[in-house]
Write a protein that holds these residues in place. Sequence first.
Motif, PDB file in Angstrom:
ATOM      1  N   LYS A 240      47.962  32.924  43.820  1.00 16.43           N
ATOM      2  CA  LYS A 240      49.160  32.085  43.858  1.00 16.43           C
ATOM      3  C   LYS A 240      50.470  32.843  43.684  1.00 16.43           C
ATOM      4  O   LYS A 240      51.526  32.340  44.050  1.00 16.43           O
ATOM      5  N   ASP A 241      50.436  34.041  43.079  1.00 18.87           N
ATOM      6  CA  ASP A 241      51.685  34.777  42.870  1.00 18.87           C
ATOM      7  C   ASP A 241      51.392  36.269  42.744  1.00 18.87           C
ATOM      8  O   ASP A 241      50.244  36.693  42.872  1.00 18.87           O
ATOM      9  N   ASP A 242      52.414  37.043  42.461  1.00 18.07           N
ATOM     10  CA  ASP A 242      52.262  38.494  42.436  1.00 18.07           C
ATOM     11  C   ASP A 242      51.778  39.049  41.091  1.00 18.07           C
ATOM     12  O   ASP A 242      51.757  40.261  40.890  1.00 18.07           O
ATOM     13  N   THR A 243      51.340  38.180  40.189  1.00 14.72           N
ATOM     14  CA  THR A 243      50.806  38.656  38.910  1.00 14.72           C
ATOM     15  C   THR A 243      49.346  39.079  39.022  1.00 14.72           C
ATOM     16  O   THR A 243      48.801  39.674  38.082  1.00 14.72           O
ATOM     17  N   VAL A 244      48.712  38.754  40.148  1.00 13.03           N
ATOM     18  CA  VAL A 244      47.334  39.166  40.410  1.00 13.03           C
ATOM     19  C   VAL A 244      47.287  39.793  41.798  1.00 13.03           C
ATOM     20  O   VAL A 244      48.167  39.550  42.630  1.00 13.03           O
ATOM     21  N   GLU A 245      46.271  40.611  42.048  1.00 15.00           N
ATOM     22  CA  GLU A 245      46.146  41.255  43.350  1.00 15.00           C
ATOM     23  C   GLU A 245      44.682  41.404  43.715  1.00 15.00           C
ATOM     24  O   GLU A 245      43.795  41.272  42.866  1.00 15.00           O
ATOM     25  N   THR A 246      44.429  41.688  44.973  1.00 10.31           N
ATOM     26  CA  THR A 246      43.068  41.943  45.424  1.00 10.31           C
ATOM     27  C   THR A 246      42.585  43.256  44.822  1.00 10.31           C
ATOM     28  O   THR A 246      43.388  44.066  44.352  1.00 10.31           O
ATOM     29  N   ALA A 247      41.270  43.481  44.859  1.00 14.03           N
ATOM     30  CA  ALA A 247      40.718  44.747  44.357  1.00 14.03           C
ATOM     31  C   ALA A 247      41.276  45.934  45.128  1.00 14.03           C
ATOM     32  O   ALA A 247      41.324  47.051  44.615  1.00 14.03           O
TER      33      ALA A 247
ATOM     34  N   GLU B 144      39.059  40.881  41.035  1.00  6.83           N
ATOM     35  CA  GLU B 144      39.009  41.369  39.660  1.00  6.83           C
ATOM     36  C   GLU B 144      40.257  40.912  38.918  1.00  6.83           C
ATOM     37  O   GLU B 144      41.373  41.103  39.404  1.00  6.83           O
ATOM     38  N   VAL B 145      40.045  40.308  37.743  1.00  4.18           N
ATOM     39  CA  VAL B 145      41.163  39.847  36.931  1.00  4.18           C
ATOM     40  C   VAL B 145      40.787  39.956  35.451  1.00  4.18           C
ATOM     41  O   VAL B 145      39.680  39.571  35.057  1.00  4.18           O
ATOM     42  N   ASN B 146      41.668  40.538  34.657  1.00  2.00           N
ATOM     43  CA  ASN B 146      41.478  40.660  33.209  1.00  2.00           C
ATOM     44  C   ASN B 146      40.090  41.198  32.848  1.00  2.00           C
ATOM     45  O   ASN B 146      39.427  40.684  31.945  1.00  2.00           O
ATOM     46  N   GLY B 147      39.627  42.200  33.574  1.00  3.63           N
ATOM     47  CA  GLY B 147      38.343  42.819  33.288  1.00  3.63           C
ATOM     48  C   GLY B 147      37.129  42.059  33.798  1.00  3.63           C
ATOM     49  O   GLY B 147      36.000  42.452  33.534  1.00  3.63           O
ATOM     50  N   THR B 148      37.348  40.967  34.517  1.00  6.02           N
ATOM     51  CA  THR B 148      36.251  40.170  35.063  1.00  6.02           C
ATOM     52  C   THR B 148      36.212  40.341  36.570  1.00  6.02           C
ATOM     53  O   THR B 148      37.220  40.149  37.247  1.00  6.02           O
ATOM     54  N   THR B 149      35.049  40.702  37.089  1.00  7.00           N
ATOM     55  CA  THR B 149      34.851  40.807  38.528  1.00  7.00           C
ATOM     56  C   THR B 149      34.186  39.524  39.002  1.00  7.00           C
ATOM     57  O   THR B 149      33.142  39.121  38.474  1.00  7.00           O
TER      58      THR B 149
ATOM     59  N   SER C  57      46.467  31.357  35.352  1.00  8.26           N
ATOM     60  CA  SER C  57      47.735  32.003  35.629  1.00  8.26           C
ATOM     61  C   SER C  57      47.572  32.950  36.819  1.00  8.26           C
ATOM     62  O   SER C  57      46.797  33.903  36.769  1.00  8.26           O
ATOM     63  N   GLY C  58      48.262  32.659  37.918  1.00  5.66           N
ATOM     64  CA  GLY C  58      48.267  33.523  39.088  1.00  5.66           C
ATOM     65  C   GLY C  58      47.227  33.221  40.141  1.00  5.66           C
ATOM     66  O   GLY C  58      47.304  33.743  41.257  1.00  5.66           O
ATOM     67  N   PHE C  59      46.212  32.397  39.816  1.00  5.33           N
ATOM     68  CA  PHE C  59      45.183  32.100  40.809  1.00  5.33           C
ATOM     69  C   PHE C  59      44.458  30.795  40.483  1.00  5.33           C
ATOM     70  O   PHE C  59      44.533  30.275  39.375  1.00  5.33           O
ATOM     71  N   GLU C  60      43.782  30.288  41.520  1.00  7.25           N
ATOM     72  CA  GLU C  60      42.926  29.112  41.374  1.00  7.25           C
ATOM     73  C   GLU C  60      41.522  29.506  41.814  1.00  7.25           C
ATOM     74  O   GLU C  60      41.353  30.258  42.769  1.00  7.25           O
ATOM     75  N   LEU C  61      40.532  28.986  41.105  1.00 12.10           N
ATOM     76  CA  LEU C  61      39.143  29.245  41.419  1.00 12.10           C
ATOM     77  C   LEU C  61      38.481  27.910  41.747  1.00 12.10           C
ATOM     78  O   LEU C  61      38.543  26.987  40.932  1.00 12.10           O
TER      79      LEU C  61
ATOM     80  N   GLU D 159      33.059  31.374  31.704  1.00  5.99           N
ATOM     81  CA  GLU D 159      33.009  31.828  30.309  1.00  5.99           C
ATOM     82  C   GLU D 159      33.842  33.092  30.126  1.00  5.99           C
ATOM     83  O   GLU D 159      34.596  33.218  29.163  1.00  5.99           O
ATOM     84  N   ALA D 160      33.733  34.019  31.074  1.00  9.45           N
ATOM     85  CA  ALA D 160      34.488  35.276  30.987  1.00  9.45           C
ATOM     86  C   ALA D 160      35.991  35.053  31.129  1.00  9.45           C
ATOM     87  O   ALA D 160      36.786  35.738  30.484  1.00  9.45           O
ATOM     88  N   LEU D 161      36.377  34.100  31.967  1.00 11.48           N
ATOM     89  CA  LEU D 161      37.806  33.851  32.201  1.00 11.48           C
ATOM     90  C   LEU D 161      38.478  33.088  31.061  1.00 11.48           C
ATOM     91  O   LEU D 161      39.690  33.157  30.897  1.00 11.48           O
ATOM     92  N   GLY D 162      37.713  32.332  30.314  1.00  6.89           N
ATOM     93  CA  GLY D 162      38.296  31.523  29.245  1.00  6.89           C
ATOM     94  C   GLY D 162      38.810  30.199  29.776  1.00  6.89           C
ATOM     95  O   GLY D 162      38.579  29.833  30.933  1.00  6.89           O
TER      96      GLY D 162
END
Length: 164
Positions: free
Chosen positions: A104-111, A39-44, A82-86, A56-59
């Motif tokens: 990639k960094d601590d700006t994102v985390e697992t659910a 989950e990131v920025n309201g997108t699962t 920013s913070g991850f690769e998909l 589309e949701a991620l921009g």
Amino acid sequence: MKKCIIALVLALGLVGCSSGDSSDTSSNDDSSSTGYVFEVNGTTIQLGEDADTVLEALGDPTDTFEAKSCAFDGYDITYYYSGFELQTSKPEGEDETVALIDLKDDTVETAEGIAIGSSYDDMVAAYGEGEASGTQYVYTSGDTQIAFIIEENEVISITYSIPE
């Protein structure tokens, strides 16, 4: 640099050109579940889902990289955020689907609340003991895997993938 090399080795080992053992590596398997989500920025994001909806949701990503797949006829495409690769898979004649997520960094985390820099103890509290192989700990749930690399009691790599 060492962390980048470790993460790259992990990502390449989990997807693509390997013919590794596809045995279950989990103590948390729940085959009725679709598995781990990011989950990131309201997108699962669920691995295996249609990539168009997710993208589309991620921009707009900060960058992209596309290469012919070594696992099938088609392309593997990496979107950098920013913070991850998909990473997605686009077999010829099929829809593009989400195949891998690499934090990639601590700006994102697992659910479950684990990020790069979290402690080994925090990981175990969130996921259990897992299947250990050296410094890598792998958990499988439903149709997904999440792998952590631990160095000096700290999470240095987190990768979501689809088990082979």
